[in-house]
Design a protein around this motif. Structure first.
Motif, PDB file in Angstrom:
ATOM      1  N   ASP A 632       0.704  -1.375  -0.017  1.00 54.42           N
ATOM      2  CA  ASP A 632      -0.044  -0.666   0.194  1.00 54.42           C
ATOM      3  C   ASP A 632       0.912   0.807   0.138  1.00 54.42           C
ATOM      4  O   ASP A 632       0.882   2.691  -0.746  1.00 54.42           O
ATOM      5  N   GLU A 633       1.986   1.213   0.018  1.00 56.55           N
ATOM      6  CA  GLU A 633       3.095   1.916   0.576  1.00 56.55           C
ATOM      7  C   GLU A 633       4.512   1.518   0.801  1.00 56.55           C
ATOM      8  O   GLU A 633       4.652   0.667   0.773  1.00 56.55           O
ATOM      9  N   PRO A 634       4.957   2.079  -0.449  1.00 51.81           N
ATOM     10  CA  PRO A 634       6.685   2.247  -1.058  1.00 51.81           C
ATOM     11  C   PRO A 634       7.714   1.154  -0.044  1.00 51.81           C
ATOM     12  O   PRO A 634       7.169   2.264   1.085  1.00 51.81           O
ATOM     13  N   VAL A 635       8.445   0.792  -0.066  1.00 52.05           N
ATOM     14  CA  VAL A 635       9.372   1.469   1.337  1.00 52.05           C
ATOM     15  C   VAL A 635      10.798   1.068   0.449  1.00 52.05           C
ATOM     16  O   VAL A 635      10.936   0.975  -0.418  1.00 52.05           O
ATOM     17  N   CYS A 636      11.935   1.111   0.874  1.00 52.04           N
ATOM     18  CA  CYS A 636      13.618   1.677   1.231  1.00 52.04           C
ATOM     19  C   CYS A 636      13.914   0.671   1.238  1.00 52.04           C
ATOM     20  O   CYS A 636      14.071  -0.324   2.190  1.00 52.04           O
ATOM     21  N   PHE A 637      14.834  -0.411  -0.375  1.00 47.91           N
ATOM     22  CA  PHE A 637      15.785  -1.118  -0.195  1.00 47.91           C
ATOM     23  C   PHE A 637      17.294  -0.591  -0.061  1.00 47.91           C
ATOM     24  O   PHE A 637      17.958  -1.218   0.107  1.00 47.91           O
TER      25      PHE A 637
END
Length: 703
Positions: A632-637
């Motif tokens: 639903d919300e992007p995450v940081c890799f």
């Protein structure tokens, strides 16, 4: 036939045209003598003038007639017809003694080689010294003759040195080579050996070059005769690696079974064959056994996409070229990892001068592989990767109705790919497959319009043409004539078809209309409309490919939409949990996926906004499967350029390459911005599955 005449014949087999003056100078004879040699050769070739001399050029009048008669001549060659040179005769004498099951007399040698007994007697001293140089003895026994005494591995080592092979630098005439093969093949069926070797090539997904195949075939023929004589390997010259040991064992087991030998098959026999296989050259080599193989494959696959994206050819590379390039990268990494010598590229300097930008991109993008390997991949290895990329970039994509062809080439995959690119620059030709000569013999040609070959072949049903690997102007003209005369009139009219991305966009639009107009997704009318829509867009059957399709591995149970994850580790855990619930992995597989990212960095995010997580088949994978989650919300890799991530795919893999087709399609699909947008905006899991299915059914593979 004299050695000089046989040499001329062999060179004509390779080049089809020779310079008369250069031949005279090389053999230190007059032009008139060379003309006399050509006359003798024409008389031997059934009295037909298949070789001609015009304008100081010696050439073949008819390639088909020449190849046919030469082949028949080689099969009928003997020592009376072909006059051995002194060095050739001594080599044959040594070979006969090595292959003998008992004593060999000077009289039998003289009779076999059609020379006087005094000639053989005069050469015995030199033969004794030759055997001693190889750690063996030529022991005489009155009234019996001579016997070879020494370790079996030394006997075989010397024997193999006497057989012309793909690694020999010395030039051997085809007649001499044929005679040598007759000597080592006495009492053994070559067809049986060849059949077993072909079976094991297929079983282990390995393809030897024609030269390497012949080397292994000759070795197995010679070894079979040694076994029949009760001679087994007691000591091997060097320890073999493990990569091809199982293949070597199965080849020898099959030979033992067919020969019905009571002798035990020692590990030394397997080690010796394994060592030979590891020295061979391959067109394709998919044998892998390393625990970190899948990580290596995924790193390599990420590199291929990354470098193709930087060169703006990601949408042009086909699955065939993709897997071929991965095969080469895998082979390079294994060579470097095991300390084997680098394969030198004779075209390195020319490639560096002509394509500096490609070298620069490859060297930058290959850094993660260097980190995984623990050493830098050198320029020679990189240059072969560059050759594959050039082949993709130079392929013409303006033609819409190609001729379907197979390319038969014995020189290796890089040479074949460059020739393929040249062909596509000049012709509307689709190369369906690149084959070695021995693979071509059993190939299914039902859907092939044309056979293009760098070696002479003949096929009664399919038009075929023999060309040079350099594709000369003469070759181009020949191809045009064959295509115009034999191929084009058979071609059907082109069938108009929308690009796959347009097709999917049309489907999505109609799908959303049905969803928007329906009050309930459970009523009968809604289900009827969806069924009609699916029938409309799936009327075509899927093309045959090796491996499982992505839409066959995914299901609604392994897709989850608009889920929340605190960080990249939780995103991988959620995606992995879907496979765990589906009983495709063990819990430790999820931990390993996270550990790999911590160890090697976020290389799994090689497409903007998308991560492809994985571990190895020994890390808890139970079945080949895929999961896909949309956050639903992007995450940081923590990737330098491709963060943040909205889609996370998780692959559970098997040993080998069964996952690569699905992986390739996933990468190409989400690399298409229009299709990725459709997936990110999809209203259901079913819609995503249909988008992927339509892409795989309609996606056109361009080689």
């Amino acid at each position: 036939m004299k050695k000089r005449q046989s040499d001329i014949l062999s060179r004509l087999q390779e080049k089809k045209q020779l310079d008369l003056i250069q031949l005279a100078q090389e053999f230190e004879v007059s032009e008139r003598t060379i003309r006399g040699d050509i006359q003798v050769l024409n008389e031997l070739l059934e009295g037909k003038a298949v070789i001609r001399i015009a304008a100081k050029k010696v050439s073949v009048a008819s390639e088909t007639e020449f190849a046919k008669t030469v082949s028949e001549l080689m099969g009928q060659s003997d020592y009376y017809q072909y006059k051995l040179s002194m060095e050739e005769r001594k080599a044959i004498e040594a070979l006969i003694m090595l292959c003998s099951n008992s004593y060999t007399t000077t009289s039998s040698l003289a009779e076999r080689l059609s020379v006087s007994k005094s000639t053989i007697v005069s050469e015995i001293k030199e033969l004794k010294e030759l055997f001693e140089d190889h750690g063996l003895q030529l022991r005489p026994k009155t009234k019996f003759g001579f016997e070879v005494v020494g370790e079996e591995y030394l006997v075989r080592s010397f024997l193999l040195q006497l057989i012309p092979n793909s690694g020999n630098k010395e030039y051997f005439s085809s007649t001499y080579t044929s005679l040598v093969e007759q000597e080592i093949g006495r009492g053994c069926s070559r067809e049986r050996v060849r059949h077993i070797l072909l079976e094991q090539e297929h079983a282990y997904h390995v393809e030897l070059t024609d030269g390497s195949f012949k080397d292994v075939e000759n070795y197995l023929v010679a070894v079979s005769n040694r076994w029949n004589a009760g001679r087994m390997q007691g000591k091997a010259p060097a320890a073999a690696g493990k990569g091809l040991s199982q293949m070597a064992k199965e080849i020898l087991d099959r030979l033992f079974e067919e020969l019905e030998l009571p002798l035990p098959l020692s590990q030394k026999e397997t080690d010796a064959l394994c060592s030979l296989l590891e020295r061979c050259k391959y067109i394709r080599n998919e044998i892998q056994s390393d625990k970190d193989l899948i990580n290596l494959q995924m790193q390599a696959a990420a590199f291929v996409y990354d470098v193709c994206g930087a060169l703006k050819i990601a949408d042009q590379i086909s699955f065939a070229k993709y897997t071929s390039l991965l095969n080469h990268i895998d082979s390079s990494l294994q060579r470097l990892g095991s300390g084997q010598p680098t394969v030198k590229n004779p075209l390195l300097q020319e490639l560096e001068e002509a394509y500096p930008h490609i070298f620069s991109v490859v060297e930058e993008k290959i850094k993660p592989l260097n980190k995984l390997l623990g050493e830098t991949i050198n320029r020679d290895e990189i240059s072969y990767i560059v050759m594959y990329l050039i082949a993709v970039m130079e392929t013409s994509r303006q033609q819409k109705k190609p001729i379907s062809a197979v390319l038969v080439c014995s020189s290796g995959m890089c040479t074949a790919l460059l020739l393929q690119a040249k062909l596509k620059q000049n012709f509307n030709i689709e190369i369906e497959d690149i084959l070695s000569l021995h693979k071509f013999m059993g190939y299914d040609l039902d859907n092939v319009d044309l056979v293009i070959s760098t070696v002479w072949i003949e096929h009664p049903e399919i038009p075929s043409v023999h060309i040079s690997p350099m594709l000369t102007e003469k070759d181009i003209e020949l191809l045009r004539n064959v295509i115009k005369r034999d191929v084009m009139h058979k071609k059907m009219q082109e069938e108009n078809q929308n690009p796959v991305s347009d097709l999917i966009l049309n489907y999505v639009q109609e799908y959303h209309q049905i969803v928007g107009q329906s009050d309930s997704q459970d009523n009968q009318e809604y289900r009827r409309l969806l069924m009609e829509l699916n029938q409309k867009y799936t009327r075509k059957s899927s093309p045959e490919m090796k491996g499982k399709y992505l839409h066959e591995l995914l299901c609604e149970d392994t897709i989850q939409l608009d889920v929340h994850a605190q960080d990249w580790q939780e995103a991988i855990r959620i995606s992995g949990q879907l496979l765990l619930q589906h009983k495709d992995i063990q819990p430790r597989y999820i931990d390993k996926m996270i550990q790999l990212v911590k160890e090697y960095g976020p290389y799994i995010v090689f497409i903007p906004g998308v991560a492809v997580a994985h571990a190895g088949f020994l890390d808890g994978s139970l079945n080949l499967s895929v999961s896909l989650i949309r956050l639903d919300e992007p995450v940081c890799f923590h990737h330098e350029t491709n963060d943040p991530v909205r889609l996370v795919a998780c692959f559970s893999v098997e040993n080998g390459r069964s996952h690569l087709l699905a992986f390739f399609h996933l990468v190409k699909l989400i690399a298409d911005k229009n299709i990725l947008k459709c997936i990110l905006e999809a209203k259901s899991k079913r819609e995503i599955l249909d988008i992927i299915k339509f892409y795989e059914l309609y996606g056109k593979e361009d080689d």
